[in-house]
Design a protein around this motif. Structure first.
Motif, PDB file in Angstrom:
ATOM      1  N   GLN A   1      -7.294  -4.284  -9.746  1.00 59.18           N
ATOM      2  CA  GLN A   1      -5.928  -4.514  -9.273  1.00 59.18           C
ATOM      3  C   GLN A   1      -5.288  -3.223  -8.779  1.00 59.18           C
ATOM      4  O   GLN A   1      -4.552  -3.219  -7.788  1.00 59.18           O
ATOM      5  N   ILE A   2      -5.544  -2.119  -9.466  1.00 61.85           N
ATOM      6  CA  ILE A   2      -5.011  -0.819  -9.033  1.00 61.85           C
ATOM      7  C   ILE A   2      -5.499  -0.497  -7.626  1.00 61.85           C
ATOM      8  O   ILE A   2      -4.731  -0.042  -6.761  1.00 61.85           O
ATOM      9  N   THR A   3      -6.770  -0.738  -7.397  1.00 61.70           N
ATOM     10  CA  THR A   3      -7.345  -0.461  -6.086  1.00 61.70           C
ATOM     11  C   THR A   3      -6.697  -1.309  -5.002  1.00 61.70           C
ATOM     12  O   THR A   3      -6.364  -0.818  -3.911  1.00 61.70           O
ATOM     13  N   LEU A   4      -6.505  -2.602  -5.295  1.00 64.09           N
ATOM     14  CA  LEU A   4      -5.872  -3.483  -4.310  1.00 64.09           C
ATOM     15  C   LEU A   4      -4.445  -3.050  -3.999  1.00 64.09           C
ATOM     16  O   LEU A   4      -4.039  -3.007  -2.834  1.00 64.09           O
ATOM     17  N   VAL A   5      -3.673  -2.735  -5.035  1.00 65.08           N
ATOM     18  CA  VAL A   5      -2.288  -2.314  -4.831  1.00 65.08           C
ATOM     19  C   VAL A   5      -2.248  -1.018  -4.026  1.00 65.08           C
ATOM     20  O   VAL A   5      -1.456  -0.876  -3.080  1.00 65.08           O
ATOM     21  N   MET A   6      -3.088  -0.052  -4.383  1.00 64.58           N
ATOM     22  CA  MET A   6      -3.091   1.227  -3.686  1.00 64.58           C
ATOM     23  C   MET A   6      -3.427   1.058  -2.206  1.00 64.58           C
ATOM     24  O   MET A   6      -2.735   1.595  -1.337  1.00 64.58           O
ATOM     25  N   ARG A   7      -4.457   0.299  -1.909  1.00 65.19           N
ATOM     26  CA  ARG A   7      -4.874   0.115  -0.518  1.00 65.19           C
ATOM     27  C   ARG A   7      -3.833  -0.672   0.281  1.00 65.19           C
ATOM     28  O   ARG A   7      -3.593  -0.386   1.462  1.00 65.19           O
ATOM     29  N   LEU A   8      -3.213  -1.663  -0.352  1.00 59.84           N
ATOM     30  CA  LEU A   8      -2.199  -2.439   0.343  1.00 59.84           C
ATOM     31  C   LEU A   8      -0.962  -1.598   0.632  1.00 59.84           C
ATOM     32  O   LEU A   8      -0.423  -1.631   1.748  1.00 59.84           O
ATOM     33  N   VAL A   9      -0.497  -0.842  -0.366  1.00 62.64           N
ATOM     34  CA  VAL A   9       0.665   0.011  -0.157  1.00 62.64           C
ATOM     35  C   VAL A   9       0.368   1.063   0.903  1.00 62.64           C
ATOM     36  O   VAL A   9       1.215   1.339   1.772  1.00 62.64           O
ATOM     37  N   ARG A  10      -0.821   1.629   0.880  1.00 62.64           N
ATOM     38  CA  ARG A  10      -1.179   2.646   1.876  1.00 62.64           C
ATOM     39  C   ARG A  10      -1.163   2.051   3.287  1.00 62.64           C
ATOM     40  O   ARG A  10      -0.597   2.642   4.224  1.00 62.64           O
ATOM     41  N   ALA A  11      -1.785   0.893   3.457  1.00 65.58           N
ATOM     42  CA  ALA A  11      -1.832   0.273   4.785  1.00 65.58           C
ATOM     43  C   ALA A  11      -0.432  -0.095   5.281  1.00 65.58           C
ATOM     44  O   ALA A  11      -0.100   0.137   6.455  1.00 65.58           O
ATOM     45  N   GLU A  12       0.387  -0.648   4.392  1.00 70.21           N
ATOM     46  CA  GLU A  12       1.741  -1.022   4.788  1.00 70.21           C
ATOM     47  C   GLU A  12       2.591   0.203   5.077  1.00 70.21           C
ATOM     48  O   GLU A  12       3.388   0.209   6.031  1.00 70.21           O
ATOM     49  N   MET A  13       2.437   1.247   4.282  1.00 73.63           N
ATOM     50  CA  MET A  13       3.207   2.473   4.502  1.00 73.63           C
ATOM     51  C   MET A  13       2.865   3.093   5.853  1.00 73.63           C
ATOM     52  O   MET A  13       3.751   3.518   6.604  1.00 73.63           O
ATOM     53  N   LEU A  14       1.585   3.158   6.178  1.00 74.72           N
ATOM     54  CA  LEU A  14       1.179   3.727   7.466  1.00 74.72           C
ATOM     55  C   LEU A  14       1.744   2.924   8.621  1.00 74.72           C
ATOM     56  O   LEU A  14       2.145   3.482   9.657  1.00 74.72           O
TER      57      LEU A  14
ATOM     58  N   LEU B   1      -0.235  -9.023 -18.733  1.00 79.74           N
ATOM     59  CA  LEU B   1       1.037  -8.340 -18.478  1.00 79.74           C
ATOM     60  C   LEU B   1       0.869  -6.827 -18.482  1.00 79.74           C
ATOM     61  O   LEU B   1       1.337  -6.135 -17.564  1.00 79.74           O
ATOM     62  N   VAL B   2       0.179  -6.306 -19.480  1.00 81.22           N
ATOM     63  CA  VAL B   2      -0.037  -4.858 -19.555  1.00 81.22           C
ATOM     64  C   VAL B   2      -0.910  -4.392 -18.397  1.00 81.22           C
ATOM     65  O   VAL B   2      -0.650  -3.344 -17.783  1.00 81.22           O
ATOM     66  N   ALA B   3      -1.940  -5.162 -18.061  1.00 84.68           N
ATOM     67  CA  ALA B   3      -2.817  -4.794 -16.940  1.00 84.68           C
ATOM     68  C   ALA B   3      -2.038  -4.783 -15.622  1.00 84.68           C
ATOM     69  O   ALA B   3      -2.246  -3.896 -14.778  1.00 84.68           O
ATOM     70  N   THR B   4      -1.137  -5.750 -15.433  1.00 87.74           N
ATOM     71  CA  THR B   4      -0.330  -5.789 -14.209  1.00 87.74           C
ATOM     72  C   THR B   4       0.614  -4.598 -14.129  1.00 87.74           C
ATOM     73  O   THR B   4       0.771  -3.981 -13.060  1.00 87.74           O
ATOM     74  N   LEU B   5       1.259  -4.260 -15.243  1.00 85.76           N
ATOM     75  CA  LEU B   5       2.151  -3.103 -15.261  1.00 85.76           C
ATOM     76  C   LEU B   5       1.392  -1.815 -14.956  1.00 85.76           C
ATOM     77  O   LEU B   5       1.869  -0.957 -14.202  1.00 85.76           O
ATOM     78  N   ILE B   6       0.198  -1.678 -15.518  1.00 83.28           N
ATOM     79  CA  ILE B   6      -0.619  -0.486 -15.245  1.00 83.28           C
ATOM     80  C   ILE B   6      -0.971  -0.418 -13.764  1.00 83.28           C
ATOM     81  O   ILE B   6      -0.899   0.652 -13.143  1.00 83.28           O
ATOM     82  N   SER B   7      -1.337  -1.552 -13.193  1.00 80.02           N
ATOM     83  CA  SER B   7      -1.735  -1.561 -11.779  1.00 80.02           C
ATOM     84  C   SER B   7      -0.579  -1.165 -10.870  1.00 80.02           C
ATOM     85  O   SER B   7      -0.782  -0.468  -9.868  1.00 80.02           O
ATOM     86  N   LEU B   8       0.645  -1.596 -11.200  1.00 79.00           N
ATOM     87  CA  LEU B   8       1.794  -1.236 -10.375  1.00 79.00           C
ATOM     88  C   LEU B   8       2.210   0.216 -10.588  1.00 79.00           C
ATOM     89  O   LEU B   8       2.498   0.935  -9.618  1.00 79.00           O
ATOM     90  N   VAL B   9       2.250   0.644 -11.836  1.00 77.51           N
ATOM     91  CA  VAL B   9       2.679   2.017 -12.139  1.00 77.51           C
ATOM     92  C   VAL B   9       1.710   3.036 -11.545  1.00 77.51           C
ATOM     93  O   VAL B   9       2.122   4.107 -11.082  1.00 77.51           O
ATOM     94  N   VAL B  10       0.436   2.707 -11.532  1.00 73.16           N
ATOM     95  CA  VAL B  10      -0.573   3.633 -11.006  1.00 73.16           C
ATOM     96  C   VAL B  10      -0.830   3.380  -9.520  1.00 73.16           C
ATOM     97  O   VAL B  10      -0.922   4.331  -8.725  1.00 73.16           O
ATOM     98  N   GLY B  11      -0.937   2.126  -9.113  1.00 73.38           N
ATOM     99  CA  GLY B  11      -1.342   1.799  -7.752  1.00 73.38           C
ATOM    100  C   GLY B  11      -0.306   2.113  -6.693  1.00 73.38           C
ATOM    101  O   GLY B  11      -0.648   2.619  -5.611  1.00 73.38           O
ATOM    102  N   VAL B  12       0.983   1.829  -6.967  1.00 79.00           N
ATOM    103  CA  VAL B  12       2.021   2.079  -5.963  1.00 79.00           C
ATOM    104  C   VAL B  12       2.151   3.567  -5.653  1.00 79.00           C
ATOM    105  O   VAL B  12       2.135   3.957  -4.475  1.00 79.00           O
TER     106      VAL B  12
END
Length: 323
Positions: A199-212, A102-113
């Motif tokens: 997970q942070i890396t996956l979230v960041m790359r996915l959000v970046r690709a979708e945003m573009l 749970l904490v790891a998921t929250l960190i990945s979203l707070v940082v990755g998005v």
């Protein structure tokens, strides 16, 4: 709608049966648990008696059928090594694993998005390029290397965080938590960071690709032509349309984090299900190994259903898709 639900349930049952059967095939080939439970001086009669009490003298299909029948009733049998109820042992370890994930998921979203949004709308800046480069490192490094590095820097050199263990916990009766104590909160930071890096890396790359992709769409161009502020375009319109794949990936990764947290739990000696599974593999404790795999598979199946319902919340157009 009823046909859809029945089909999903049938698929879930088939997946669970396939997973349990594959687990039994693999785990029974690992070794003989009798050799691990008895010393070398044990007689053949003692070995035969133990094998009979554990049900290991039955044919494989009979052992598997008995396991499936008991598992369907919530009974995963008795641990070969500890002679304790398997479900009770996993229940004791589940809170630690769940809180870590749970904490790891929250960190990945707070940082990755935010990182994904920044690298999409400020992609020509040096800090966006730095984030992109850092994400490559996050994907490349194995989790055990990250964990050891975090321990070396923040525990050994700086002494900021504990190197292992869960810290002090609070017993709430049906749940034990370390998030309510200072030592528990400090202890979870390093393993959660180690588990969340990929997970942070996956979230960041996915959000970046979708945003573009969204920023190139016609409705964004129309919004800009109307003079809508860039901040509103980026965060109210573009980011909202990027959330669906992020929700899907995050939900599925929660199951993956629970399944593969065993490496992080081993490095940090975190008393969760993963560490219990590693110990079970060492002693060829088939009931614990099979129960662990069944529970993880059940989590994946349940998360799939939750994702489907979450889709309807994020995008109202999908509410009547199955009608």
């Amino acid at each position: 709608m009823l046909a859809f639900i029945i089909k999903r349930l049938a698929n879930a049952v088939f997946v669970m049966l396939s997973v349990t059967f594959l687990a039994f095939v693999i785990f029974t080939a690992v070794g003989d648990p009798v050799d691990q439970m008895l010393n070398e001086q044990a007689t053949q009669a003692q070995r035969d008696d133990l094998r009979e009490r554990l049900g290991l003298d039955d044919p494989f299909l009979v052992q598997y059928a008995k396991f499936v029948g008991r598992a369907a009733q919530g009974d995963f049998g008795i641990s070969f090594r500890n002679q304790q109820d398997v479900l009770a042992m996993i229940g004791e370890r589940f809170p630690a694993t769940f809180e870590l994930v749970l904490v790891a998921t929250l960190i990945s979203l707070v940082v990755g998005v935010p990182m994904g949004v920044i690298t999409a709308i400020r992609r020509q800046t040096w800090y966006a390029e730095a984030m992109q480069f850092t994400s490559i490192i996050g994907v490349s490094l194995p989790s055990f290397v990250v964990g050891i590095g975090l321990i070396l820097v923040f525990s050994v050199w700086l002494g900021w965080f504990p190197a292992f263990g869960r810290g002090e916990t609070v017993d709430l009766g049906w749940w034990t938590t370390g998030l309510l104590t200072p030592s528990g909160r400090m202890s979870i930071i390093l393993p959660a960071l180690s588990l969340s890096l990929f997970q942070i890396t996956l979230v960041m790359r996915l959000v970046r690709a979708e945003m573009l992709e969204v920023l190139r769409s016609d409705f964004i161009k129309f919004a800009r032509s109307r003079g809508i502020p860039a901040r509103s375009i980026h965060f109210r319109h573009a980011l909202r349309n990027c959330l669906m794949p992020v929700v899907t990936m995050t939900a599925m990764q929660i199951g993956g984090l629970i399944a593969f947290a065993l490496v992080t739990e081993t490095v940090f000696q975190w008393p969760g299900m993963g560490l219990l599974f590693i110990q079970a593999v060492t002693f060829v404790d088939v009931p614990i190994m099979a129960a662990y795999l069944c529970i993880v598979a059940l989590i994946f199946v349940a998360l799939n259903a939750i994702v489907d319902m979450t889709y309807a919340v994020i995008d109202p157009r999908l509410k009547g898709a199955d009608a």
